[in-house]
Motif scaffolding. Sequence first.
Motif, PDB file in Angstrom:
ATOM      1  N   ILE A   1       0.854  -1.190   0.000  1.00 31.73           N
ATOM      2  CA  ILE A   1       0.000   0.000   0.000  1.00 31.73           C
ATOM      3  C   ILE A   1       0.889   1.239   0.000  1.00 31.73           C
ATOM      4  O   ILE A   1       1.674   1.457   0.924  1.00 31.73           O
ATOM      5  CB  ILE A   1      -0.952   0.040   1.202  1.00 31.73           C
ATOM      6  CG1 ILE A   1      -1.813  -1.218   1.176  1.00 31.73           C
ATOM      7  CG2 ILE A   1      -1.845   1.285   1.131  1.00 31.73           C
ATOM      8  CD1 ILE A   1      -2.982  -1.162   2.091  1.00 31.73           C
ATOM      9  N   ASP A   2       0.744   2.001  -1.080  1.00 28.40           N
ATOM     10  CA  ASP A   2       1.562   3.188  -1.296  1.00 28.40           C
ATOM     11  C   ASP A   2       0.976   4.358  -0.512  1.00 28.40           C
ATOM     12  O   ASP A   2      -0.224   4.393  -0.248  1.00 28.40           O
ATOM     13  CB  ASP A   2       1.520   3.509  -2.803  1.00 28.40           C
ATOM     14  CG  ASP A   2       2.762   4.243  -3.272  1.00 28.40           C
ATOM     15  OD1 ASP A   2       3.617   4.563  -2.451  1.00 28.40           O
ATOM     16  OD2 ASP A   2       2.850   4.483  -4.492  1.00 28.40           O
ATOM     17  N   ASP A   3       1.802   5.331  -0.182  1.00 25.90           N
ATOM     18  CA  ASP A   3       1.352   6.557   0.481  1.00 25.90           C
ATOM     19  C   ASP A   3       0.524   6.247   1.720  1.00 25.90           C
ATOM     20  O   ASP A   3      -0.450   6.946   2.026  1.00 25.90           O
ATOM     21  CB  ASP A   3       0.496   7.420  -0.461  1.00 25.90           C
ATOM     22  CG  ASP A   3       1.242   7.818  -1.729  1.00 25.90           C
ATOM     23  OD1 ASP A   3       2.485   7.724  -1.732  1.00 25.90           O
ATOM     24  OD2 ASP A   3       0.589   8.223  -2.697  1.00 25.90           O
ATOM     25  N   PHE A   4       0.899   5.179   2.421  1.00 19.37           N
ATOM     26  CA  PHE A   4       0.078   4.741   3.546  1.00 19.37           C
ATOM     27  C   PHE A   4      -0.033   5.845   4.601  1.00 19.37           C
ATOM     28  O   PHE A   4       0.948   6.472   4.965  1.00 19.37           O
ATOM     29  CB  PHE A   4       0.645   3.467   4.188  1.00 19.37           C
ATOM     30  CG  PHE A   4      -0.257   2.896   5.236  1.00 19.37           C
ATOM     31  CD1 PHE A   4      -1.423   2.243   4.878  1.00 19.37           C
ATOM     32  CD2 PHE A   4       0.027   3.058   6.585  1.00 19.37           C
ATOM     33  CE1 PHE A   4      -2.281   1.745   5.835  1.00 19.37           C
ATOM     34  CE2 PHE A   4      -0.831   2.557   7.554  1.00 19.37           C
ATOM     35  CZ  PHE A   4      -1.980   1.903   7.180  1.00 19.37           C
TER      36      PHE A   4
ATOM     37  N   ILE B   1       5.375   3.983   4.026  1.00 17.17           N
ATOM     38  CA  ILE B   1       5.088   5.216   4.760  1.00 17.17           C
ATOM     39  C   ILE B   1       5.342   6.392   3.834  1.00 17.17           C
ATOM     40  O   ILE B   1       6.428   6.514   3.258  1.00 17.17           O
ATOM     41  CB  ILE B   1       5.988   5.381   6.001  1.00 17.17           C
ATOM     42  CG1 ILE B   1       5.943   4.121   6.865  1.00 17.17           C
ATOM     43  CG2 ILE B   1       5.554   6.596   6.815  1.00 17.17           C
ATOM     44  CD1 ILE B   1       6.764   4.251   8.144  1.00 17.17           C
ATOM     45  N   ASP B   2       4.353   7.237   3.691  1.00 17.86           N
ATOM     46  CA  ASP B   2       4.469   8.368   2.770  1.00 17.86           C
ATOM     47  C   ASP B   2       5.581   9.319   3.187  1.00 17.86           C
ATOM     48  O   ASP B   2       5.828   9.540   4.369  1.00 17.86           O
ATOM     49  CB  ASP B   2       3.141   9.115   2.709  1.00 17.86           C
ATOM     50  CG  ASP B   2       3.165  10.127   1.569  1.00 17.86           C
ATOM     51  OD1 ASP B   2       3.329   9.699   0.419  1.00 17.86           O
ATOM     52  OD2 ASP B   2       3.052  11.340   1.849  1.00 17.86           O
ATOM     53  N   LYS B   3       6.207   9.927   2.177  1.00 14.88           N
ATOM     54  CA  LYS B   3       7.355  10.796   2.488  1.00 14.88           C
ATOM     55  C   LYS B   3       6.957  12.031   3.290  1.00 14.88           C
ATOM     56  O   LYS B   3       7.775  12.611   3.978  1.00 14.88           O
ATOM     57  CB  LYS B   3       8.134  11.169   1.226  1.00 14.88           C
ATOM     58  CG  LYS B   3       7.395  11.888   0.138  1.00 14.88           C
ATOM     59  CD  LYS B   3       8.416  12.245  -0.963  1.00 14.88           C
ATOM     60  CE  LYS B   3       7.763  12.856  -2.174  1.00 14.88           C
ATOM     61  NZ  LYS B   3       6.889  11.945  -2.917  1.00 14.88           N
ATOM     62  N   SER B   4       5.685  12.420   3.243  1.00 16.57           N
ATOM     63  CA  SER B   4       5.262  13.590   4.024  1.00 16.57           C
ATOM     64  C   SER B   4       5.448  13.351   5.531  1.00 16.57           C
ATOM     65  O   SER B   4       5.741  14.288   6.275  1.00 16.57           O
ATOM     66  CB  SER B   4       3.812  13.942   3.716  1.00 16.57           C
ATOM     67  OG  SER B   4       2.957  12.868   4.023  1.00 16.57           O
TER      68      SER B   4
ATOM     69  N   ALA C   1      10.015   2.909   4.152  1.00 16.94           N
ATOM     70  CA  ALA C   1       9.862   4.350   4.354  1.00 16.94           C
ATOM     71  C   ALA C   1      10.380   5.037   3.107  1.00 16.94           C
ATOM     72  O   ALA C   1      11.501   4.758   2.666  1.00 16.94           O
ATOM     73  CB  ALA C   1      10.648   4.791   5.575  1.00 16.94           C
ATOM     74  N   GLU C   2       9.575   5.917   2.516  1.00 14.13           N
ATOM     75  CA  GLU C   2      10.019   6.613   1.299  1.00 14.13           C
ATOM     76  C   GLU C   2      10.382   8.057   1.621  1.00 14.13           C
ATOM     77  O   GLU C   2       9.957   8.594   2.640  1.00 14.13           O
ATOM     78  CB  GLU C   2       8.949   6.541   0.201  1.00 14.13           C
ATOM     79  CG  GLU C   2       7.711   7.339   0.515  1.00 14.13           C
ATOM     80  CD  GLU C   2       6.741   7.458  -0.667  1.00 14.13           C
ATOM     81  OE1 GLU C   2       6.707   6.582  -1.539  1.00 14.13           O
ATOM     82  OE2 GLU C   2       6.003   8.456  -0.686  1.00 14.13           O
ATOM     83  N   GLY C   3      11.194   8.646   0.769  1.00 15.86           N
ATOM     84  CA  GLY C   3      11.559  10.049   0.949  1.00 15.86           C
ATOM     85  C   GLY C   3      12.556  10.278   2.067  1.00 15.86           C
ATOM     86  O   GLY C   3      12.589  11.353   2.670  1.00 15.86           O
TER      87      GLY C   3
HETATM   88 CA    CA Z   1       4.324   8.777  -1.844  1.00 15.70          CA
END
Ligand code: CA
Length: 268
Positions: free
Chosen positions: A165-168, A188-191, A222-224
């Motif tokens: 699941i993207d942008d979770f 985990i979304d980069k925000s 974890a992205e970003g």
């Molecule tokens: Ca994202």
Amino acid sequence: YEAAMQADVQERLALEQDLKKAATDGQLAVYIQPQVDAQGALVGGELLMRWNHPERGNVPPSRFIPLAEASGLILRMGDWMISQACEALAQLQAQGRALSISVNVSERQFRQEDFVERIRNVLAATGAKPELLILEVTESLLIENLDDTIARMTELVQLGVRFSIDDFGTGYSSLAYLKRLPLYELKIDKSFVQDAPADPNDAAIVQSILAVAGHLKLRVVAEGVETQAQADFLIQNQCKCLQGYLFGRPQPLGLWLGLQAKAAQGGA
Ligand code: CA
Ligand code: C2E
Ligand code: CA
């Protein structure tokens, strides 16, 4: 105001026309961004689409993906990305490297009548190991027609393919669906990543996602991740997989595969 709206509509139409050509004229490119484990070792990568427009230069995906979705072009473009992923997996396999490859799958693509068949065919044609193919979908896809979604995901999981699941955390996340879906991973979304650990609210969200995923035995990416402080915080909280500029920017897939081949021969 009306004139501005008119201009905006015309601009969108022009870009959509260009995108149709781009898809056949070889203006689209596949990039890959590395994913590493807590020790910094490469474990895989995410494929990202790039459009190099002959006059406009690089058009960001945030601009052309929504157009591709609205026009239906995303179906062909998405198919192409999945073939690229499977061909890359086959090449890596031939080098004896077990790296995973993640691909973004848009809702429209996932809902195609013959989506499962298409994936089955491309896996068969390339010989890619299905366990190393990770399909990233967003929360909005899960909310609509949950029963259909579960049925389709289950069919794909039976082929061996994995789901993420993207942008979770950015959508209408409900913890209830997490246990009903055959999931492998949360991203985990980069925000959230970018303001942790400095912002206590974001830090708490990241820790909660990691705790829930731990209980449900889901992998978390974890992205970003851009700074060492972010990476340290994530690793301290048991995040096993990291992606971000700190470890590598997206780069052309062909170039990256060449580097992997060299590394496999002991050249790097
Ligand atoms: Ca994202
Ligand atoms: P996403 O799936 O959430 O992809 C992550 C985005 O974060 C990528 O942007 C990536 O370049 C960027 N990123 C990675 N590391 C960092 C970092 O450390 N700092 C910052 N600031 N950004 C980082 P990109 O490539 O512009 O893609 C944007 C979105 O476009 C993607 O978000 C995805 O939703 C969509 N997209 C890209 N390629 C495809 C595709 O082939 N199919 C579909 N359906 N969507 C795609
Ligand atoms: Ca993604």
